[in-house]
Each structure stands twice: as structure tokens, then as C-alpha cells.
Design an enzyme around this catalytic site. Structure first.
Site, PDB file in Angstrom:
ATOM      1  N   GLN A 149     130.256  20.680  61.721  1.00 30.92           N
ATOM      2  CA  GLN A 149     130.188  22.106  61.407  1.00 30.92           C
ATOM      3  C   GLN A 149     129.259  22.860  62.367  1.00 30.92           C
ATOM      4  O   GLN A 149     128.602  23.830  61.989  1.00 30.92           O
ATOM      5  CB  GLN A 149     129.727  22.299  59.959  1.00 30.92           C
ATOM      6  CG  GLN A 149     130.784  21.974  58.928  1.00 30.92           C
ATOM      7  CD  GLN A 149     131.939  22.972  58.941  1.00 30.92           C
ATOM      8  OE1 GLN A 149     131.811  24.092  59.413  1.00 30.92           O
ATOM      9  NE2 GLN A 149     133.085  22.548  58.406  1.00 30.92           N
ATOM     10  N   SER A 150     129.243  22.442  63.614  1.00 28.00           N
ATOM     11  CA  SER A 150     128.337  23.032  64.606  1.00 28.00           C
ATOM     12  C   SER A 150     128.592  24.526  64.819  1.00 28.00           C
ATOM     13  O   SER A 150     129.688  24.942  65.210  1.00 28.00           O
ATOM     14  CB  SER A 150     128.505  22.294  65.937  1.00 28.00           C
ATOM     15  OG  SER A 150     127.849  22.973  66.973  1.00 28.00           O
TER      16      SER A 150
END
Length: 338
Positions: free
Chosen positions: A76-77
Site C-alpha cells: 500500500q505504498s
């Protein structure tokens, strides 16, 4: 004054300057004047701190004739989502190395992963062990692209390089102007606090603070690793910055502090008390933090103030670095809190 003559080229993508907002109720509650620098307002899909760094990195990629940018981060960068969308703005393709426990069964396409896909990024899923050897995988993927006649450009984790640090040198110039409008010519002593996950934002703030003759301190609450790790990373960024762009007024290395002890369960892993702090701020000020960066840093700031109200002086500016999209994949963790 910002050394405009020394500033490298950039592609303007962020909506800046971002506002500085006083948290009235939070200030009363803590007994300290607290402002939020709203870098979550840098855009919608490009919301957050990453785009400030990418303005310079994408300009460099384009100047070098790159047609594909490669970068890396967690599943989920925020950074990788920003890379994918900024690359589209710059007319460049993107390839992302995303970390997950089981690459054969990657996470669902929600939150930042959905936005990566919408932007057309090529995603290569890798394990945490492989992520530790990401330089080797970057080289492999770059070679694969070159074999297809492409020209790749690698952007390191978080865009945290000396070039990327320029984004927060500029942000500090903005902040000084924000504070001068509040205080007049005499800026009051202020501590600037941010989340620290790869070091580039804190390095840029520290480098920027050094340029101005104002009583400003800079502190980062690390959300992964530890103090010694970040001292090495940030000192390295600052040293490279000074070698590449020596500033006339620079006098010694920039000063900053690492506020350690709030990593909790680990990077991108939340504790109930951290999520409760996010909930409480939303209900107190109508401001929503993210669970990976700002939520942990805010929790750490409050914990330090609870131990010593004067820990950061009489005024704090908290850099809200965005990350809202990271809340949606962990909605079930809030079930008992809301």
C-alpha cells in the site's frame, strides 16, 4: 532566501503552497500551540509529501530520456502510487516492486494498489526477503526493459535521495512564509515534526531549516527501523546534497532529531491505541491521518507531550504528509473503535 540559482529543474505537479492550519481544540487540549502543514492538500490522486520529491526526480528522468521509471515500496505504498500517477503526468511508464508476504496471492486491488493499476503501472510482487535485495531486482528489471529497447530510470524507496530532498527544502521555504504571515518578521521558536519512513522528507526539512535564520528545530518520528538507522540514512542524504549543491550560507551539517520508540508492531502494522488517536483527531479537528506514517508520528508526538508538555517547546508544526488511501484496506481494524 531560497537559493533559486542552485535549484535543479522540476516538473511542477503539486498544488503548492499548502496551507498552515492551527488546530484550535488540540492546542487547548495539549497546552501547546499546534499547527498542521497540510501537505495532504498537494493534490487528490497525488496527495501527500511524495509528489514534492517526485517533481525533481521526474524532471531528471525526463531529462535523461527515460521512458520507464522503476520504484519500490510496501503493498500500500503512498510513494509508489504517487510514482505511478506522476509518471503518467510526465509522459513516462512505470514499474513498481511491491512487497507482500505471498507474491503468488497478492493483496486485493484496493486503496493504493487500485490506483497503481488505474495508472497503468506494471506491478512486480516480491517477498520481504527479496525486498532486502531490491537493488539486485531493480538491476534485473532494468536489464529486462533495456532488452526490450526501453530506457529505465530507478527512483529509490520513498524518493529519498539528495535530489528528492529538494522537495522539502522548498517546503521549508513555504513554511517560513506561512509563519512570517502569522508572527511578522520575528518568527517564534517552532519545532517541525514529521513522520520518517525513508528519510528524505526529514532530510529536506533539516536542509531547508539551515538556510533560514529563524529559531526552528526539526524532528522526525520514525515509523520503522530505529534511530541509528535513520541517522546514517539522513546524514548520507545531507552529505550528498552538500557535495552536489554547496550552499554559500551552509555552516556545518543540518540539525535534526529522531524521536524513536513508536514503531509499535512494525512498519504498516497498527496498534489499537494508534488507530484510536486517528479516530480521536478526526472527531476533534475533522482531520484524518493515515495508519502507516502520520498516525504513528502523531501518536508518538502526543505520547511525548504527555510525558513533558514542553518537550517540543511552545509551538509545533506537524507535517501532514497524506496517505488517506491507506485507511481503506484496514477498515475492519476500526470496527471496535467506531
Amino acid at each position: 532566501m531560497l537559493p533559486i540559482d542552485s535549484m535543479p529543474p522540476r516538473i511542477v505537479m503539486a498544488n503548492t503552497p499548502t496551507p498552515l492550519q492551527r488546530m484550535e481544540r488540540l492546542s487547548r487540549q495539549t497546552g501547546v500551540e499546534i499547527f498542521f502543514k497540510r501537505d495532504d492538500y498537494t493534490g487528490s490522486e497525488l496527495s501527500g509529501n511524495k509528489i514534492r520529491k517526485l517533481e525533481f526526480l521526474m524532471a531528471d528522468a525526463r531529462a535523461k530520456g527515460a521512458d520507464t521509471v522503476l520504484s519500490c515500496g510496501g503493498a500500500q505504498s503512498n510513494h509508489c502510487r504517487a510514482v505511478a500517477l506522476a509518471a503518467v503526468r510526465a509522459g513516462i511508464s512505470s514499474l513498481l516492486l511491491l512487497r507482500t508476504g505471498d507474491p503468488g496471492h497478492p493483496p486485493a486491488a484496493e486503496g493504493n494498489i487500485l490506483l497503481d493499476a488505474l495508472a497503468g503501472a506494471e506491478i512486480v510482487w516480491i517477498t520481504p526477503d527479496q525486498y532486502r535485495e531490491r537493488d539486485r531486482i531493480f538491476a534485473r528489471e532494468a536489464d529486462r526493459l533495456k532488452d526490450r529497447g526501453r530506457n529505465p530510470y530507478i527512483i529509490s524507496e520513498g524518493g529519498s535521495t539528495a535530489l528528492g530532498a529538494w522537495g522539502y527544502v522548498c517546503a521549508m521555504a513555504e513554511l517560513v512564509e506561512n509563519l512570517k504571515r502569522i508572527d511578522g518578521g520575528e518568527v517564534k521558536p517552532t519545532t517541525v515534526i514529521c513522520a520518517t519512513g525513508s528519510g528524505g522528507t526529514l532530510a529536506g526539512l533539516a536542509l531547508g531549516a539551515r538556510l533560514f535564520d529563524f529559531p526552528m528545530q526539526v524532528a522526525g518520528v520514525n515509523v520503522c527501523d530505529d534511530r541509528d538507522y535513520f541517522l546514517k540514512i539522513i546524514d548520507g542524504i545531507c552529505e550528498e546534497f552538500d557535495r552536489t549543491w554547496p550552499m554559500q550560507k551552509a555552516s556545518g551539517p543540518p540539525a535534526y532529531e529522531i524521536v524513536d520508540g513508536y514503531v509499535g508492531r512494525g512498519y504498516a502494522l497498527s496498534r489499537p491505541e494508534e488507530l484510536a488517536a486517528i479516530r480521536d483527531l478526526a472527531r476533534l479537528e475533522g482531520v484524518v491521518l493515515d495508519p502507516v506514517y502520520t498516525g504513528k508520528a502523531y501518536f508518538g508526538m502526543l505520547a511525548e507531550l504527555a510525558k513533558d508538555r514542553k518537550r517540543f517547546g511552545e509551538r509545533i508544526v506537524f507535517i501532514h504528509t497524506g496517505g488517506l488511501f491507506g485507511l481503506f484496506p484496514i477498515a475492519e481494524q476500526f470496527a471496535e473503535l467506531i
